[in-house]
Design an enzyme around this catalytic site. Sequence first.
Site, PDB file in Angstrom:
ATOM      1  N   HIS A  38      30.069  75.928  29.201  1.00 11.52           N
ATOM      2  CA  HIS A  38      28.516  76.206  28.831  1.00 11.52           C
ATOM      3  C   HIS A  38      28.549  77.890  29.780  1.00 11.52           C
ATOM      4  O   HIS A  38      28.002  78.889  28.890  1.00 11.52           O
ATOM      5  CB  HIS A  38      27.680  75.040  29.461  1.00 11.52           C
ATOM      6  CG  HIS A  38      27.380  74.694  27.975  1.00 11.52           C
ATOM      7  ND1 HIS A  38      27.921  73.009  27.580  1.00 11.52           N
ATOM      8  CD2 HIS A  38      26.247  74.360  27.815  1.00 11.52           C
ATOM      9  CE1 HIS A  38      26.949  72.635  27.216  1.00 11.52           C
ATOM     10  NE2 HIS A  38      26.327  73.435  26.867  1.00 11.52           N
ATOM     11  N   LYS A 103      24.210  61.883  28.066  1.00 12.51           N
ATOM     12  CA  LYS A 103      23.619  60.558  28.897  1.00 12.51           C
ATOM     13  C   LYS A 103      23.091  61.388  29.716  1.00 12.51           C
ATOM     14  O   LYS A 103      23.310  62.386  30.813  1.00 12.51           O
ATOM     15  CB  LYS A 103      25.003  59.627  29.674  1.00 12.51           C
ATOM     16  CG  LYS A 103      25.803  60.433  30.641  1.00 12.51           C
ATOM     17  CD  LYS A 103      26.567  59.207  30.725  1.00 12.51           C
ATOM     18  CE  LYS A 103      28.441  59.308  31.189  1.00 12.51           C
ATOM     19  NZ  LYS A 103      27.983  59.807  33.195  1.00 12.51           N
TER      20      LYS A 103
END
Lengths: 189, 281
Positions: A38, A103
């Site tokens: 990222h 999550k």
Amino acid sequence: MKKKKIFLPINDNDVETLEAGDNVLLNGEIYVARDAAHKRLIDLIDNNKNLPFEIKNSVIYYMGPTPTPNGKVIGSAGPTTSHRMDKYTPKLLDLGLKATIGKGKRSLEVIESMKKNKAVYFSAIGGTGALLNQSILKNEIIEYEDLGPEALRKITVKDFPVIVSIDSNGKSLFEIERAKYRDKFKLEV
Amino acid sequence: MIKEIESNKVTEVIKQACTDINFNVDPKLKQKLEEALNNEESPIAKSILENILLNFDCAQKNNIPICQDTGMVIVFAEIGQDVHITGGSFEKAVNEGVKQAYKDSFLRKSIVSDPIERKNTFNNTPAILHTRIVDGDKINFKIMAKGFGSENTSQLKMLKPADGINGIENFIKEVLEEAIPNACAPVIVGIGIGGDFETCALNAKKALTLPIDYKHKNKIYEDLSNRIIKFANNTGIGPMGLGGINSALKVNIIESPTHIAGLPVAINICCYADRITEREL
């Protein structure tokens, strides 16, 4: 429980039909990136460079698998905690990313950006990497091999099970479901 | 009498343990999760717990690690003072065992050599090694593969003596409220109380190595554990944060003598898959 099948890439119509709480089976190609990948993607955007994949209508799965054993497609492949990617996500949503899988909760900034850009957040069940492995048909590294488990990947999935935990209206299962089960646990102390 | 233990025996023990814990779950922990499934009220949580249990079987059957975060290896070694380690350095032997397990069993290499430069070491070493010299002529190992999704939600605070047990309890509740949604709940909680700054953190980690059915001998701590479990499960946060009455499986506490001016408290969080084993040489 009824499950909705979604075929990727995902479009605005698909996103709008999805509601927090829906059980979804994803089919098609998903990009895989976590913290270090990222950071590199955002560096490219900040320097006006092209991303190494088509981000429009794509799905990113926050995951770093175990190495692929001989004769298998991938190793253990469960979700990692999403909020570490919160800092990066709005920029990617602005470029057309339609869904993320991970999550745990998302920040308010991410939820606002999801509403603005019509995007959805799916939860996969943390720690079930051996089970999720069964829904992955193909796995290739497309960039950043030097990052090891954090390399940027493309996987092809069949009936990959997720739940819509925050939908494109900002409705969050983390709030709705929690409220239902508050003070329901009984234990004599 | 001095007992000689060859360093390659240490390597072998660590290697086997690292592999074992990443593929096999403690049957008692599995039982605890089955109990959670039986008493759970939320349909979503029930389905999550079913999948968690299915995943354990799937991992064993297909020889795929339980979780993709195969952890940072933490080793507690209690070394008898009558042990003489031969054939090489103890610390190297431990790391060699980790290296071999993570390579041969296709476990994820999750360690970076420097926290700022962040270059992967590609062999999952170094492990965190805590040694203690004890009586006797044996080495006792507790070997843990610690995932960092849960580790990241851990906290430590230097409370004041005047804060007392209420202060301790409030701090633990604050931490759990933040931790549970992100740490792969239902979580297992290790708490260290007392000692000094690093001892209470170490006790919190050691508390995660205690058996899942452990009961504290001192009623003050046993009651505190139960109150914390009750609090956690009444938050409604539930498995994976998606609602339910199972947010924490177990809370274990280890206390230590401390200074007249201090009351340190550390909370170390572990996901439901507390991957820990014990070995002896």
